[in-house]
Design an enzyme around this catalytic site. Structure first.
Site, short mmCIF file in Angstrom:
data_model
loop_
_atom_site.label_atom_id
_atom_site.label_comp_id
_atom_site.label_asym_id
_atom_site.label_seq_id
_atom_site.Cartn_x
_atom_site.Cartn_y
_atom_site.Cartn_z
N HIS A 1 76.22 89.37 -6.70
CA HIS A 1 76.29 89.98 -8.04
C HIS A 1 75.92 91.46 -8.01
CE1 HIS A 1 71.93 88.77 -8.68
NE2 HIS A 1 71.92 89.87 -9.41
N ASP B 1 74.60 83.63 -3.15
CA ASP B 1 74.67 84.95 -3.79
C ASP B 1 74.42 86.10 -2.79
OD1 ASP B 1 74.78 86.99 -5.61
OD2 ASP B 1 73.45 86.03 -7.07
N SER C 1 66.97 91.69 -7.21
CA SER C 1 68.17 91.04 -6.72
C SER C 1 68.57 91.68 -5.40
CB SER C 1 69.30 91.19 -7.72
OG SER C 1 69.20 90.19 -8.67
N1 ARG Z 1 69.98 86.07 -13.61
C1 ARG Z 1 70.26 86.90 -12.47
C2 ARG Z 1 69.64 88.26 -12.67
O1 ARG Z 1 69.43 88.86 -13.52
C3 ARG Z 1 71.70 86.95 -12.09
C4 ARG Z 1 72.65 87.66 -13.02
C5 ARG Z 1 74.08 87.64 -12.59
N2 ARG Z 1 74.70 86.31 -12.66
C6 ARG Z 1 75.28 85.79 -13.80
N3 ARG Z 1 75.81 84.58 -13.74
N4 ARG Z 1 75.35 86.45 -14.91
O2 ARG Z 1 69.63 89.03 -13.33
N1 GLU Z 2 69.09 88.56 -11.03
C1 GLU Z 2 68.05 89.55 -11.14
C2 GLU Z 2 68.55 90.93 -10.72
O1 GLU Z 2 69.70 91.23 -10.89
C3 GLU Z 2 66.87 89.10 -10.38
C4 GLU Z 2 66.27 88.00 -11.12
C5 GLU Z 2 65.03 88.40 -11.85
O2 GLU Z 2 65.07 88.98 -12.93
O3 GLU Z 2 63.99 88.07 -11.27
O4 GLU Z 2 67.79 91.77 -10.30
#
Ligand code: ARG
Ligand code: GLU
Length: 706
Positions: free
Chosen positions: A84, A220, A641
Site C-alpha cells: 500500500h 502487504d 507502514s
Molecule cells: N490500515 C492501514 C494503515 O493505515 C492500511 C491502509 C491501506 N489499506 C486499505 N485497505 N485501505 O493505514
Molecule cells: N497502515 C498504516 C500506515 O499506512 C500503519 C498502521 C497504523 O496506523 O499503525 O502507516
C-alpha cells in the site's frame, strides 16, 4: 547516577511486564532503553542501533516517499516496503495491457526495473539535541508569536549551517510539545525503481473488509531499488546510475517468530497524542469523531451502493473508498477503545491528582482551568471547521470543488492567452461519475441543512433551500440544472471558441457556493481555530513540562512526529473479548478459508491457490504450514507502514503494515493488553517472490539466515 538507578529499576519492573509503550529516539536508546531491551532478549548494543562513528541499524532503515517506512535488504540497494506504500507507483505504471495492480509486476533483471520520478528514499545521517540553540533568546514573558519567531530564526540558522557545502537536507523538530528540539540531517535519494510487487489480491488481500483487523492474511509488500551516481551520491534517474551501496543492509531470517520473542520496529511514525488532557479526548470522543463518522457513513453508503452496482464505478471510486473507510474505521475503533478502557475517566483521575500537586505551584496551578476554558470554545469551532471541510472536500460532493477546478483550468488558459486542452478536462472527469456525485450531494446536503450550526452553510445554498421549501430533491435538481458540471457539451462549445460559456461558468451555483464555503472556512472558521490552537499549543508545552515534573521518575517518550523511532515489545496474541483468544500468527489455511472468487476482497489468484493447496513450502514453511502475518506489542502508528520488524539479533522477520482494531486507540492511550501491531512474516514475502513470482534471483543478493 539517577538515570542508572532508574534504568535498573525500570528494567526490574518491566522484565516481567508484557510490553512497553513508546516510540523512542534512536539517539537516546543508550540512555533510556537498552537495559530493558536486553533484559527482554535483545542481543545487540545501543551503538548497533544508532551510531555516528560506525555503520549501524539506522543506516538501513528509510523513510519511503513522504509517509511510509522501508528497509534496505541487500548491498545493491534493494528496499522492502508495503504494497500500500508502493501502490501509487505500481498504479502509475499500469495500463490496460499491463495491469500491474491486478497481475503484479516483477523485473526479471535490473534493466527491467521501472523508474518513479518524484519518489524519494531518505536516510538519516545524524540527529542532535539542539534545544539550547533553538531556545536561545526565548524568555518566559514573551508573546506566543514572539517566541515562535525566535524559534523559527534559530532553527533556520541551524538548518542552513547543517546543509552548507553538502547535499544533505535538514530539519529541526519539536519534541515534548516544544520542551526539546532535535536537528535531523538527511540524505535523500531520488532514483528509486520498482523491482516487484505482488497482485493487489495478495498485497492487499482482505481489502477494506480486513483492514485494521486481526486475524489477517495480507502479503502487504513491494520491492524497490535505490540508484546512485558513481560516487554513491543521490542523483535523479539516469541510465548511468548504479545500485546504491548502503552502509548497512539487513540479513533476513527464515528462523521464524515465536510467542514471547523480542521484536523491534524501526521507522517513521507520523502522529500520536499520548499526553493530551481529558478535554482533548472528550472533544474527539463526544464531538469531532462522531460528526466525521456520521458524514462518512453517508458517503460510504452511497459509494458502496454504486460500486456494487457497476464495475466502472467500482474502478473510479475504489481509491476514494479506501481512503474514506481507512480513517472512518480507525475513528470508530478509537471510540470503542476509549470506552472499553474508560480512558477519559482515567485521564480525569490523573488530572485530579495532578491538580492537588499543582495547587501550590504558581506556574502550574491554573493549567487545567485554562484548558477547560479553551476547549469550551475550541471543541465546537474545531468540529464546525472539520465538518465543513469534510462536506465540501475529502472525496465528498465533488460538484463543488470540480466547478472550481474547471474555472481554474479555463482561467489559467486565458492568462496564457490560449485554450485549455481536452486532456486537461478528461483528466478531470477520469474518476468522476455524475450519478454517484448527485446521490452524494443529496445525502450530504441533507446533513448540512440539519447541522447544528447553520453558519457553515453557504448563502447561495441557503437561498436555493428556501426557494425550494427545504425539499432536498428539488434543491439538488435545481443546482445541477443550473450548473455546467453535468454538461460536457459546454466543453465542446468552449473548444469551438465560444466565450459565452466562460461567462456562464461564473454563474454556476456550485462554483459560487464553493467560493462561499471557502470564505467561511478560510476567512472565518480557521482564523478562530488557529488562534485558540496557538494558545492550546502553548499550554501543552507548559503542561508537558509540569507532568514531567509531577512524575520525575517516569521515563517519557515523545509523541510521534514523523521522525525516526524505535519501538520494542514482544510477539503475543490477545483476547479481543470475553471467551475469545487470538493466536499471534495466521497461516495459509486462512487464505484458503477466506478464498471466494465472488468476493472482491477475497479473490485468491489461481496460482497462489494451487501453490497453497500443494503445500510445498520448502524453507519458508514451519511444521508443514506457511505463516502469513503475526501480531506483537510494538507501539506503532500511521507512517510505520513498511517499517522493518526485527528479532533479537537485528535480523529482519517481517514488515509492519497495520494495527488491530481493538487497540487502535493506542494513538491516544496505549494498553499492552490489547494494542497490537500487525506484521507480514518475511517468510511469506520470500515465498511469494520465489515460488509465486518466480523472481527468486532476488534472494541471491540477500543475506539469508537459515
Ligand atoms: N490500515 C492501514 C494503515 O493505515 C492500511 C491502509 C491501506 N489499506 C486499505 N485497505 N485501505 O493505514
Ligand atoms: N497502515 C498504516 C500506515 O499506512 C500503519 C498502521 C497504523 O496506523 O499503525 O502507516
Amino acid at each position: 547516577m539517577k538515570h542508572i538507578l532508574l534504568l535498573f529499576l525500570t528494567t526490574l519492573i518491566s522484565f516481567s511486564a508484557a510490553a512497553k509503550e513508546g516510540m523512542w529516539l534512536p539517539l537516546l536508546i543508550e540512555q533510556y532503553n537498552i537495559g530493558e531491551m536486553q533484559a527482554n532478549g535483545f542481543k545487540l548494543s545501543a551503538e548497533d542501533i544508532y551510531s555516528v562513528n560506525q555503520a549501524s541499524m539506522k543506516d538501513g532503515v528509510v523513510k519511503f516517499g513522504g509517509g511510509c517506512s522501508g528497509v534496505v535488504v541487500s548491498d545493491a540497494g534493494l528496499v522492502f516496503t508495503n504494497h500500500h506504500c508502493g501502490f501509487k507507483y505500481i498504479q502509475r505504471h499500469s495500463t490496460v495491457e499491463h495491469d500491474y495492480l491486478t497481475d503484479g509486476f516483477w523485473a526479471m533483471n535490473r534493466k527491467e526495473e521501472l523508474p518513479n520520478p518524484g519518489l524519494t528514499v531518505t536516510f538519516l545521517k545524524e540527529m542532535r539535541d539542539v534545544t539550547n540553540d533553538v531556545l536561545k533568546g526565548v524568555t518566559d514573558n514573551m508573546t506566543i508569536s514572539q517566541r515562535n519567531n525566535i524559534i523559527q530564526i534559530n532553527s533556520d540558522t541551524l538548518i542552513n549551517r547543517a546543509i552548507k557545502g553538502n547535499h544533505y537536507k535538514a530539519d529541526v523538530n519539536a519534541f515534548f510539545e516544544g520542551n526539546q528540539y532535535f536537528l535531523f540531517i538527511y540524505e535523500v535519494y531520488t532514483d528509486v525503481r520498482l523491482v516487484g510487487a505482488p497482485p493487489s489480491s495478495v498485497g492487499g488481500f482482505g481489502g477494506n473488509t480486513d483492514n485494521w483487523m486481526w486475524p489477517r492474511h495480507g502479503g502487504d509488500f513491494s520491492v524497490f531499488r535505490i540508484y546512485a551516481d558513481a560516487s554513491n551520491n543521490p542523483k535523479d534517474y539516469s541510465d548511468d546510475n548504479v545500485p546504491y551501496k548502503p552502509a548497512h543492509s539487513f540479513p533476513v531470517s527464515l528462523k521464524g517468530v515465536h510467542e514471547n520473542d523480542f521484536t523491534m520496529v524501526f521507522g517513521y511514525p507520523g502522529t500520536t497524542e499520548e499526553y493530551k488532557t481529558s478535554y482533548h479526548l472528550k472533544m474527539l470522543h463526544d464531538m469531532l469523531y462522531p460528526r466525521l463518522i456520521e458524514i462518512r457513513d453517508r458517503k460510504l453508503e452511497v459509494i458502496n451502493y454504486h460500486m456494487n452496482l457497476d464495475q466502472g464505478r467500482r474502478i473510479k471510486y475504489a481509491d476514494k473508498e479506501a481512503s474514506l473507510s481507512n480513517s472512518w474505521k480507525r475513528w470508530r475503533g478509537e471510540i470503542n477503545g476509549l470506552d472499553r478502557f474508560d480512558v477519559i475517566s482515567k485521564k480525569e483521575a490523573f488530572e485530579k491528582d495532578f491538580q492537588n500537586w499543582a495547587d501550590n505551584k504558581e506556574a502550574y496551578k491554573n493549567i487545567l482551568d485554562q484548558y477547560k476554558k479553551l476547549y469550551g470554545r475550541y471543541t465546537q469551532l474545531n468540529t464546525d471547521a472539520n465538518v465543513s471541510r469534510e462536506l465540501f472536500e475529502k472525496n465528498s460532493m465533488e460538484c463543488f470543488s470540480k466547478a472550481d477546478a474547471i474555472q481554474k483550468i479555463v482561467q489559467r488558459a486565458q492568462m496564457a492567452k490560449s485554450r485549455a486542452s481536452n486532456d486537461e478536462f478528461a483528466e478531470f472527469y477520469k474518476d468522476y461519475d455524475i450519478t454517484v456525485d448527485r446521490d452524494l450531494t443529496k445525502r450530504l446536503l441533507t446533513y448540512l441543512f440539519a447541522y447544528s450550526n447553520q453558519n457553515i452553510v453557504p448563502e447561495t445554498l441557503k437561498s436555493v433551500y428556501k426557494k425550494k421549501k427545504g425539499d432536498i430533491e428539488k434543491v439538488t435538481d435545481y443546482l445541477y440544472r443550473h450548473s455546467l458540471i453535468d454538461d460536457t457539451l459546454w466543453i465542446a462549445a468552449y473548444n469551438k471558441g465560444n466565450d459565452k460559456v466562460i461567462k456562464s461558468l461564473e454563474k454556476d451555483p456550485f462554483l459560487i457556493s464553493y467560493k462561499e464555503y471557502n470564505s467561511i472556512y478560510n476567512d472565518n472558521l480557521m482564523p478562530q481555530v488557529r488562534k485558540i490552537k496557538a494558545s492550546i499549543d502553548s499550554l501543552d508545552r507548559i503542561y508537558m513540562k509540569a507532568i514531567m515534573a509531577y512524575e520525575p521518575d517516569k521515563i517519557f517518550f515523545p509523541d510521534a512526529n514523523s521522525t525516526m523511532r524505535v519501538s520494542y515489545g514482544k510477539v503475543i496474541g490477545y483476547d479481543p473479548k470475553d471467551g475469545v483468544h487470538y493466536k499471534y500468527y495466521t497461516t495459509s489455511e486462512g487464505i484458503l478459508q477466506k478464498d471466494d472468487p465472488e468476493i472482491y476482497d477475497y479473490n485468491v489468484p489461481d496460482k497462489l491457490r494451487q501453490l497453497l493447496n500443494k503445500a510445498d513450502f520448502g524453507q519458508y514453511g514451519e511444521n508443514g504450514s506457511l505463516h502469513i502475518d503475526f501480531v506483537a506489542t510494538n507501539h506503532t502508528t500511521g507512517g510505520n507502514s513498511g517499517s522493518p520488524v526485527f528479532n533479537a539479533n537485528g535480523e529482519l522477520i517481517g514488515l509492519n503494515f497495520d494495527r488491530a482494531w481493538d487497540g487502535v486507540m493506542s494513538d491516544l492511550y496505549y494498553n499492552p493488553k490489547i494494542c497490537r501491531n500487525i506484521t507480514v512474516d518475511i517468510r511469506y514475502i520470500l515465498f511469494i517472490i520465489d515460488k509465486f513470482a518466480a523472481a527468486g534471483y532476488l534472494l541471491d543478493e540477500m543475506k539469508i539466515i537459515r
